[in-house]
Design a protein around this motif. Structure first.
Motif, PDB file in Angstrom:
ATOM      1  N   TYR A  77       0.853  -1.185   0.000  1.00 48.86           N
ATOM      2  CA  TYR A  77       0.000   0.000   0.000  1.00 48.86           C
ATOM      3  C   TYR A  77       0.892   1.239   0.000  1.00 48.86           C
ATOM      4  O   TYR A  77       1.997   1.225   0.552  1.00 48.86           O
ATOM      5  N   GLN A 136       0.814   5.561   0.777  1.00 44.21           N
ATOM      6  CA  GLN A 136       0.056   6.598   1.463  1.00 44.21           C
ATOM      7  C   GLN A 136       0.734   7.947   1.214  1.00 44.21           C
ATOM      8  O   GLN A 136       1.873   8.162   1.607  1.00 44.21           O
ATOM      9  N   SER A 185      -5.240   8.472   3.014  1.00 47.08           N
ATOM     10  CA  SER A 185      -5.239   7.155   3.639  1.00 47.08           C
ATOM     11  C   SER A 185      -4.448   6.179   2.778  1.00 47.08           C
ATOM     12  O   SER A 185      -4.262   6.414   1.584  1.00 47.08           O
ATOM     13  N   PRO A 186      -4.007   5.075   3.353  1.00 46.72           N
ATOM     14  CA  PRO A 186      -3.304   4.067   2.545  1.00 46.72           C
ATOM     15  C   PRO A 186      -4.216   3.530   1.442  1.00 46.72           C
ATOM     16  O   PRO A 186      -5.431   3.388   1.630  1.00 46.72           O
ATOM     17  N   LEU A 237      -4.194   0.538  -1.945  1.00 50.55           N
ATOM     18  CA  LEU A 237      -3.493  -0.598  -2.536  1.00 50.55           C
ATOM     19  C   LEU A 237      -2.723  -0.171  -3.775  1.00 50.55           C
ATOM     20  O   LEU A 237      -3.241   0.505  -4.656  1.00 50.55           O
ATOM     21  N   PHE A 256       3.763   0.841   2.633  1.00 51.30           N
ATOM     22  CA  PHE A 256       3.562  -0.205   3.635  1.00 51.30           C
ATOM     23  C   PHE A 256       3.479  -1.561   2.938  1.00 51.30           C
ATOM     24  O   PHE A 256       2.665  -1.747   2.031  1.00 51.30           O
ATOM     25  N   PHE A 301       0.255  -5.081   8.750  1.00 54.83           N
ATOM     26  CA  PHE A 301       1.095  -4.153   8.020  1.00 54.83           C
ATOM     27  C   PHE A 301       2.474  -4.023   8.642  1.00 54.83           C
ATOM     28  O   PHE A 301       2.642  -4.169   9.855  1.00 54.83           O
TER      29      PHE A 301
END
Lengths: 111, 114
Positions: A36, A38, A43-44, A46, A89, A101
């Motif tokens: 992911y 960010q 927000s994170p 995919l 992440f 994560f």
């Protein structure tokens, strides 16, 4: 109880270079490995994911390399661009949906 | 599709007060997750619901944190007797339950305990 280890904590590369982000895991039941990203204030989301039936997954400039025997996987960002600057992440999940994560790698791409 | 909705976006509480955070998952998603994000710890898993049932709360600090999902359209995370170390961004996320799929995050609630 961190089950996914990620390194480095921060990484700076020049535009055009390949950025390499690393992760390792311990739990053999993990069978799904997403990355992911960010961006600041967001927000994170995919970016790309792999399952252990493959040892490589490509999507444009982003490639995951997966080593099941060593329980390691990495994200390579080729031809890095300043717009790739973000926190990345890695994560891992068994087939129960729970996603664990890593602590994140803050990537900075300098022009 | 408005995505995962979290309210409030920001919350400031005094030490010892209670904080309740709300999450509305994406319609049709049966898996709901709560994570806590800090600079030091990154994305910490707190708890997970599937079809409203609590599946895994192994990340929840047991004494002061609780989470519920009374119906398929919302979940709450409650923190009693908040402490400064609870200050973080709390992220709610949802996904389908059919195998491993993308997890969609809300914009988070930034909790500050003063």
């Amino acid at each position: 109880q961190q089950q996914v280890r990620q390194s480095p904590q921060s990484l700076t590369v020049w535009e055009g270079e390949t950025a390499i982000l690393n992760c390792s895991y311990e739990d053999s039941t993990f069978d799904y490995f997403p990355w992911y990203h960010q961006f600041p204030g967001e927000s994170p989301a995919l970016l790309i994911a792999i399952r252990p039936v493959s040892n490589k997954k490509e999507d444009g400039r982003f490639t995951i390399f997966f080593n099941k025997r060593e329980k390691k996987f990495s994200l390579h960002i080729a031809d890095s661009q300043p717009g790739d600057s973000a926190t990345y992440f890695c994560a891992a999940s068994p087939n129960t949906n729970k996603v664990v994560f890593g602590t994140g790698t803050r990537l900075q791409v300098l022009p | 599709n408005a995505g995962v909705i979290q309210t409030p976006r920001h919350k400031v509480t005094g030490k010892g007060q209670e904080a309740t955070l709300w999450c509305e998952p994406i319609s049709g998603h049966s898996a709901v997750f709560w994570y806590r994000q800090t600079i030091v710890q990154g994305l910490e898993f707190l708890t997970y619901f599937r079809n409203q049932a609590p599946i895994d709360d192994s990340g929840m600090p047991k004494e002061r944190f609780s989470a519920q999902m009374p119906n398929q359209s919302h979940s709450t995370l409650k923190i009693q007797s908040t402490q400064p170390q609870d200050s973080a961004v709390y992220l709610c996320a949802s996904s389908t339950v059919w195998g491993n799929t993308e997890v969609f995050f809300g914009k988070g609630t930034r909790l500050t305990v003063v």
